[in-house]
Scaffold this active site. Structure first.
Site, PDB file in Angstrom:
ATOM      1  N   GLU A  98       0.863  -1.199   0.000  1.00  0.00           N
ATOM      2  CA  GLU A  98       0.000   0.000   0.000  1.00  0.00           C
ATOM      3  C   GLU A  98       0.894   1.243   0.000  1.00  0.00           C
ATOM      4  OE1 GLU A  98      -3.407   1.043  -0.218  1.00  0.00           O
ATOM      5  OE2 GLU A  98      -2.272   2.912  -0.199  1.00  0.00           O
ATOM      6  N   GLY A 129     -24.552  13.283  -7.980  1.00  0.00           N
ATOM      7  CA  GLY A 129     -24.448  11.847  -7.711  1.00  0.00           C
ATOM      8  C   GLY A 129     -24.214  11.601  -6.230  1.00  0.00           C
ATOM      9  N   TYR A 130     -23.659  10.428  -5.923  1.00  0.00           N
ATOM     10  CA  TYR A 130     -23.441  10.019  -4.528  1.00  0.00           C
ATOM     11  C   TYR A 130     -22.637  11.063  -3.748  1.00  0.00           C
ATOM     12  CZ  TYR A 130     -24.818   5.055  -5.078  1.00  0.00           C
ATOM     13  OH  TYR A 130     -25.495   3.884  -5.255  1.00  0.00           O
ATOM     14  N   GLY A 155      -7.738   0.454  -6.972  1.00  0.00           N
ATOM     15  CA  GLY A 155      -8.865   1.356  -6.748  1.00  0.00           C
ATOM     16  C   GLY A 155      -9.069   2.430  -7.798  1.00  0.00           C
ATOM     17  N   SER A 156      -9.559   3.572  -7.347  1.00  0.00           N
ATOM     18  CA  SER A 156      -9.915   4.652  -8.267  1.00  0.00           C
ATOM     19  C   SER A 156      -9.549   5.999  -7.652  1.00  0.00           C
ATOM     20  CB  SER A 156     -11.424   4.615  -8.540  1.00  0.00           C
ATOM     21  OG  SER A 156     -12.132   4.844  -7.341  1.00  0.00           O
ATOM     22  N   HIS A 193     -42.638  -5.089  16.330  1.00  0.00           N
ATOM     23  CA  HIS A 193     -43.405  -3.843  16.388  1.00  0.00           C
ATOM     24  C   HIS A 193     -42.988  -3.060  17.622  1.00  0.00           C
ATOM     25  CE1 HIS A 193     -46.750  -1.040  16.129  1.00  0.00           C
ATOM     26  NE2 HIS A 193     -46.915  -1.217  17.430  1.00  0.00           N
TER      27      HIS A 193
HETATM   28  P1  FAD Z   1      -9.419   1.833  -2.967  1.00  0.00           P
HETATM   29  O1  FAD Z   1     -10.191   1.933  -1.727  1.00  0.00           O
HETATM   30  O2  FAD Z   1      -9.294   3.029  -3.829  1.00  0.00           O
HETATM   31  O3  FAD Z   1      -7.970   1.335  -2.528  1.00  0.00           O
HETATM   32  C1  FAD Z   1      -6.915   1.207  -3.425  1.00  0.00           C
HETATM   33  C2  FAD Z   1      -5.628   1.455  -2.671  1.00  0.00           C
HETATM   34  O4  FAD Z   1      -4.548   1.117  -3.530  1.00  0.00           O
HETATM   35  C3  FAD Z   1      -5.422   2.920  -2.297  1.00  0.00           C
HETATM   36  O5  FAD Z   1      -5.230   3.046  -0.903  1.00  0.00           O
HETATM   37  C4  FAD Z   1      -4.174   3.343  -3.057  1.00  0.00           C
HETATM   38  O6  FAD Z   1      -3.331   4.194  -2.293  1.00  0.00           O
HETATM   39  C5  FAD Z   1      -3.483   2.007  -3.281  1.00  0.00           C
HETATM   40  N1  FAD Z   1      -2.598   1.991  -4.466  1.00  0.00           N
HETATM   41  C6  FAD Z   1      -2.888   2.484  -5.695  1.00  0.00           C
HETATM   42  N2  FAD Z   1      -1.837   2.259  -6.531  1.00  0.00           N
HETATM   43  C7  FAD Z   1      -0.888   1.612  -5.794  1.00  0.00           C
HETATM   44  C8  FAD Z   1       0.397   1.116  -6.087  1.00  0.00           C
HETATM   45  N3  FAD Z   1       0.929   1.211  -7.329  1.00  0.00           N
HETATM   46  N4  FAD Z   1       1.093   0.524  -5.104  1.00  0.00           N
HETATM   47  C9  FAD Z   1       0.558   0.397  -3.845  1.00  0.00           C
HETATM   48  N5  FAD Z   1      -0.652   0.854  -3.525  1.00  0.00           N
HETATM   49  C10 FAD Z   1      -1.369   1.445  -4.481  1.00  0.00           C
HETATM   50  N6  FAD Z   1     -18.448   3.119  -1.116  1.00  0.00           N
HETATM   51  C11 FAD Z   1     -19.383   2.499  -0.356  1.00  0.00           C
HETATM   52  O7  FAD Z   1     -19.634   1.313  -0.553  1.00  0.00           O
HETATM   53  N7  FAD Z   1     -20.040   3.176   0.636  1.00  0.00           N
HETATM   54  C12 FAD Z   1     -19.802   4.471   0.889  1.00  0.00           C
HETATM   55  O8  FAD Z   1     -20.421   5.049   1.787  1.00  0.00           O
HETATM   56  C13 FAD Z   1     -18.842   5.148   0.104  1.00  0.00           C
HETATM   57  N8  FAD Z   1     -18.580   6.446   0.328  1.00  0.00           N
HETATM   58  C14 FAD Z   1     -17.623   7.070  -0.411  1.00  0.00           C
HETATM   59  C15 FAD Z   1     -17.375   8.409  -0.170  1.00  0.00           C
HETATM   60  C16 FAD Z   1     -16.422   9.083  -0.902  1.00  0.00           C
HETATM   61  C17 FAD Z   1     -16.156  10.546  -0.620  1.00  0.00           C
HETATM   62  C18 FAD Z   1     -15.659   8.383  -1.891  1.00  0.00           C
HETATM   63  C19 FAD Z   1     -14.588   9.078  -2.669  1.00  0.00           C
HETATM   64  C20 FAD Z   1     -15.911   7.049  -2.145  1.00  0.00           C
HETATM   65  C21 FAD Z   1     -16.895   6.377  -1.411  1.00  0.00           C
HETATM   66  N9  FAD Z   1     -17.203   5.035  -1.647  1.00  0.00           N
HETATM   67  C22 FAD Z   1     -18.164   4.419  -0.908  1.00  0.00           C
HETATM   68  C23 FAD Z   1     -16.501   4.257  -2.678  1.00  0.00           C
HETATM   69  C24 FAD Z   1     -15.405   3.363  -2.028  1.00  0.00           C
HETATM   70  O9  FAD Z   1     -14.521   4.181  -1.313  1.00  0.00           O
HETATM   71  C25 FAD Z   1     -14.663   2.583  -3.096  1.00  0.00           C
HETATM   72  O10 FAD Z   1     -15.580   1.887  -3.906  1.00  0.00           O
HETATM   73  C26 FAD Z   1     -13.722   1.576  -2.458  1.00  0.00           C
HETATM   74  O11 FAD Z   1     -12.792   2.215  -1.632  1.00  0.00           O
HETATM   75  C27 FAD Z   1     -12.988   0.774  -3.525  1.00  0.00           C
HETATM   76  O12 FAD Z   1     -12.134  -0.119  -2.917  1.00  0.00           O
HETATM   77  P2  FAD Z   1     -10.809  -0.631  -3.653  1.00  0.00           P
HETATM   78  O13 FAD Z   1     -10.120  -1.520  -2.668  1.00  0.00           O
HETATM   79  O14 FAD Z   1     -11.138  -1.161  -4.979  1.00  0.00           O
HETATM   80  O15 FAD Z   1      -9.933   0.670  -3.910  1.00  0.00           O
HETATM   81  P1  NAD Z   2     -21.574   9.667  -9.639  1.00  0.00           P
HETATM   82  O1  NAD Z   2     -21.341   8.877 -10.857  1.00  0.00           O
HETATM   83  O2  NAD Z   2     -22.350   9.086  -8.524  1.00  0.00           O
HETATM   84  O3  NAD Z   2     -22.289  11.052 -10.022  1.00  0.00           O
HETATM   85  C1  NAD Z   2     -21.730  11.936 -10.931  1.00  0.00           C
HETATM   86  C2  NAD Z   2     -22.803  12.906 -11.381  1.00  0.00           C
HETATM   87  O4  NAD Z   2     -22.176  13.943 -12.111  1.00  0.00           O
HETATM   88  C3  NAD Z   2     -23.860  12.297 -12.294  1.00  0.00           C
HETATM   89  O5  NAD Z   2     -25.140  12.665 -11.839  1.00  0.00           O
HETATM   90  C4  NAD Z   2     -23.541  12.894 -13.666  1.00  0.00           C
HETATM   91  O6  NAD Z   2     -24.673  13.038 -14.493  1.00  0.00           O
HETATM   92  C5  NAD Z   2     -22.971  14.240 -13.261  1.00  0.00           C
HETATM   93  N1  NAD Z   2     -22.085  14.860 -14.253  1.00  0.00           N
HETATM   94  C6  NAD Z   2     -21.128  14.254 -15.004  1.00  0.00           C
HETATM   95  N2  NAD Z   2     -20.514  15.172 -15.779  1.00  0.00           N
HETATM   96  C7  NAD Z   2     -21.077  16.371 -15.502  1.00  0.00           C
HETATM   97  C8  NAD Z   2     -20.878  17.708 -15.973  1.00  0.00           C
HETATM   98  N3  NAD Z   2     -19.946  17.974 -16.888  1.00  0.00           N
HETATM   99  N4  NAD Z   2     -21.629  18.701 -15.469  1.00  0.00           N
HETATM  100  C9  NAD Z   2     -22.586  18.434 -14.524  1.00  0.00           C
HETATM  101  N5  NAD Z   2     -22.826  17.186 -14.050  1.00  0.00           N
HETATM  102  C10 NAD Z   2     -22.076  16.183 -14.533  1.00  0.00           C
HETATM  103  O7  NAD Z   2     -20.104  10.109  -9.180  1.00  0.00           O
HETATM  104  P2  NAD Z   2     -19.571  10.695  -7.795  1.00  0.00           P
HETATM  105  O8  NAD Z   2     -20.646  11.366  -7.034  1.00  0.00           O
HETATM  106  O9  NAD Z   2     -18.347  11.451  -8.151  1.00  0.00           O
HETATM  107  O10 NAD Z   2     -19.160   9.390  -7.011  1.00  0.00           O
HETATM  108  C11 NAD Z   2     -18.238   8.454  -7.591  1.00  0.00           C
HETATM  109  C12 NAD Z   2     -18.526   7.076  -7.102  1.00  0.00           C
HETATM  110  O11 NAD Z   2     -18.121   6.921  -5.749  1.00  0.00           O
HETATM  111  C13 NAD Z   2     -20.022   6.745  -7.092  1.00  0.00           C
HETATM  112  O12 NAD Z   2     -20.467   6.316  -8.337  1.00  0.00           O
HETATM  113  C14 NAD Z   2     -20.089   5.661  -6.086  1.00  0.00           C
HETATM  114  O13 NAD Z   2     -19.802   4.447  -6.737  1.00  0.00           O
HETATM  115  C15 NAD Z   2     -18.960   5.984  -5.101  1.00  0.00           C
HETATM  116  N6  NAD Z   2     -19.541   6.572  -3.858  1.00  0.00           N
HETATM  117  C16 NAD Z   2     -20.414   5.832  -3.140  1.00  0.00           C
HETATM  118  C17 NAD Z   2     -20.986   6.359  -1.989  1.00  0.00           C
HETATM  119  C18 NAD Z   2     -21.941   5.525  -1.205  1.00  0.00           C
HETATM  120  O14 NAD Z   2     -21.971   4.326  -1.435  1.00  0.00           O
HETATM  121  N7  NAD Z   2     -22.708   6.106  -0.290  1.00  0.00           N
HETATM  122  C19 NAD Z   2     -20.681   7.650  -1.592  1.00  0.00           C
HETATM  123  C20 NAD Z   2     -19.798   8.383  -2.357  1.00  0.00           C
HETATM  124  C21 NAD Z   2     -19.219   7.826  -3.497  1.00  0.00           C
END
Ligand code: FAD
Ligand code: NAD
Length: 466
Positions: A34, A183-184, A145-146, A445
């Site tokens: 990591e 979005g989310y 991840g992303s 309930h």
């Molecule tokens: P990540 O969690 O992105 O982990 C990947 C890890 O790999 C990172 O720590 C990164 O540093 C590491 N890495 C990358 N490249 C390398 C490398 N070359 N060498 C070593 N390490 C590396 N999802 C939910 O289900 N519920 C939620 O409530 C929710 N809320 C969210 C809120 C926000 C603000 C955001 C941004 C996302 C949220 N998500 C939520 C989405 C969730 O965080 C991701 O879907 C999830 O973390 C993906 O898991 P992952 O293990 O695939 O990747």
């Molecule tokens: P999202 O895909 O949920 O929403 C993006 C929104 O931006 C969409 O409604 C889209 O139509 C709009 N959009 C795209 N281009 C645009 C533009 N040029 N101008 C105006 N609107 C535009 O993406 P996000 O909110 O960035 O979240 C990313 C991902 O992270 C989510 O898809 C979700 O998988 C994850 N996430 C999950 C949670 C949770 O589970 N509670 C919370 C946060 C994030």
């Protein structure tokens, strides 16, 4: 001599660390690499956990300010943002340290550094001081991840133009915040800052928020958020964001071609996330990506290279922590010769706003597209005794069941504790239950879960309390 492992996971997020633990449980000598300095990935460090902490704290702040309506008189309620942020950081630290403990407990070797491929079996790890070591692995799982995407030509400075990372650590409440993307992330973080006092404007490209969600729920959700004070500007395309001293101007064009500028102190760009494959050196080993730059895998998470797998946000499917975790477990079991499997029809999605929004299985729109005939059962929290008792009656439960077999095909909830209630439907769907199975199950309930039972009864037009 370089260390040799049976399995190495690159990335310590919910996909990666869960996968590493499962591999070790299955008897494999495992390592997890990591780069960010702490485990838990996006989710624990800059995603799910800090955002849910702020959602909870801002909701508490908002509730306390309005308690006098319920006969509880409190003195002046003041916000201490610095303390609130510290409380959020504490939750993150406790959980990320907890994951480190779990890796140790399961004998997973944890390498802190950036991993990249030297060959199909050899990985280089560079630490923060640029020291480099190499390790060998029979099987390699990519779980990197992303990362947030921005709009063309717009860079995050994480002060005025912020991503989901910057919006979690603002040092003061902006007077006005523009959120690009409904979005989310935009709706959760927009809710946080709105409750803390910011005027929040959501600028969305489409004519509805939360694309992909059941339309009826999405419409109700927007109505409720509007009542809470969030302003929506639908069908507005953002053309440009320019910084002016300590503020930003967001230039947009609406669907009729009208131009409109919004100014604000902080703009959150939350228009989606992109897979993180940078620096892995994938070209060198000939690993294939798909048309969206995600790593291509088969249904067993295997890439085009025999010993390399990928899971989580870096591959296709919803970007959700629980999806990444389940894939981590499934791939570990497949590597160990078992039959790991993820059921993509029963992955819940939850938005942790107030009220919560939760969804599983097919939406009405999807069923119509697929030409599947269905029945609908609906029940409003307005008629749920627990919701009435605590005056939290917004929203409803909607269950979609096959017209002939009554099998539950999907459920969509908006209302109190929707994120917890959806688990019941997940189990029902995993077991192939009918709406009648839910309807005939005794629910305590007075609970919110009775609204699920009543919605199931309503599929057959026999709800009792409506
Ligand atoms: P990540 O969690 O992105 O982990 C990947 C890890 O790999 C990172 O720590 C990164 O540093 C590491 N890495 C990358 N490249 C390398 C490398 N070359 N060498 C070593 N390490 C590396 N999802 C939910 O289900 N519920 C939620 O409530 C929710 N809320 C969210 C809120 C926000 C603000 C955001 C941004 C996302 C949220 N998500 C939520 C989405 C969730 O965080 C991701 O879907 C999830 O973390 C993906 O898991 P992952 O293990 O695939 O990747
Ligand atoms: P999202 O895909 O949920 O929403 C993006 C929104 O931006 C969409 O409604 C889209 O139509 C709009 N959009 C795209 N281009 C645009 C533009 N040029 N101008 C105006 N609107 C535009 O993406 P996000 O909110 O960035 O979240 C990313 C991902 O992270 C989510 O898809 C979700 O998988 C994850 N996430 C999950 C949670 C949770 O589970 N509670 C919370 C946060 C994030």
């Amino acid at each position: 001599m370089a260390d040799k492992f049976q399995a190495v996971v690159i990335g310590g997020g919910p996909g990666g660390y869960v996968c590493a633990i499962r591999l070790a449980q299955l008897g494999m000598k495992t390592a997890c690499i990591e780069s960010r300095g702490s485990l838990g990935g996006t989710c624990l460090n800059v995603g799910c956990i800090p955002s849910k902490s702020l959602l909870n704290l801002s909701e508490e702040f908002h509730k306390v300010k309005n308690l006098s309506n319920k006969g509880i008189e409190v003195g002046e309620v003041k916000l201490n943002l610095n303390k609130m942020m510290k409380s959020k950081e504490k939750a993150v630290t406790v959980l990320t340290k907890g994951v480190e403990f779990l890796l140790k407990k399961n004998d997973v070797t944890y390498f802190k550094g950036i991993g990249s491929f030297k060959s199909r079996n050899e990985i280089s790890i560079k630490d923060v001081n640029k020291n480099e070591i190499s390790i060998f692995a029979e099987k390699i799982i990519i779980a990197t991840g992303s990362i947030p995407t921005s709009l063309p030509g717009i860079d995050f400075d994480e002060k005025i133009i912020v991503s989901s990372t910057g919006v979690l650590k603002l040092d003061k409440v902006p007077k006005k915040m523009v959120v690009v993307g409904g979005g989310y992330i935009g709706l959760e973080m927009g809710s946080v800052w709105s409750r803390l006092g910011a005027e929040v404007h959501v600028v969305e490209f489409l004519d509805h928020i939360t694309p992909g969600m059941d339309k009826e729920i999405s419409n109700e959700f927007m109505k409720i958020l509007k009542k809470q004070g969030i302003k929506f500007h639908m069908q507005h395309k953002v053309d440009q964001i320019t910084k002016k001293n300590s503020s930003a101007v967001i230039s947009t064009t609406d669907k009729d071609g009208n131009k409109k500028d919004f100014d604000c102190e902080v703009v959150l760009v939350s228009v989606g996330r992109k897979p993180n494959t940078e620096g892995l050196n994938l070209e060198k080993i000939g690993l294939n990506l798909d048309d969206k730059n995600r790593i291509s895998t088969d249904k067993n998470f295997k890439t085009n290279l025999n010993n390399i797998y990928a899971i989580g946000d870096v591959i296709s499917g919803p970007m959700l922590a629980h999806k990444a975790e389940d894939e981590g477990i499934a791939v570990a079991e497949n590597i160990a010769g078992q039959s790991g499997h993820v059921n993509y029809d029963t992955i819940p999605g939850v938005i942790y706003t107030t009220p919560e929004v939760a969804s599983i299985g097919k939406t009405e729109e999807q069923l119509n597209d697929l030409n599947i005939k269905y029945k609908i059962g609906k029940f409003s929290f307005m008629a749920n005794s627990r919701a009435k008792a605590i005056d939290d009656t917004e929203g409803f439960v909607k269950i979609l069941a096959d017209e002939k077999t009554d099998k539950v095909l999907g459920a969509h909830l908006i209302g109190p504790h929707a994120g917890e209630l959806i688990a019941e439907i997940g189990i029902a769907m995993e077991f192939g239950a009918s709406s009648e199975d839910i309807a005939r199950t005794c629910h305590a309930h007075p609970t919110f879960s009775e609204a699920v039972k009543e919605a199931a009864l309503s599929v057959d037009k026999r709800a009792i309390h409506s």
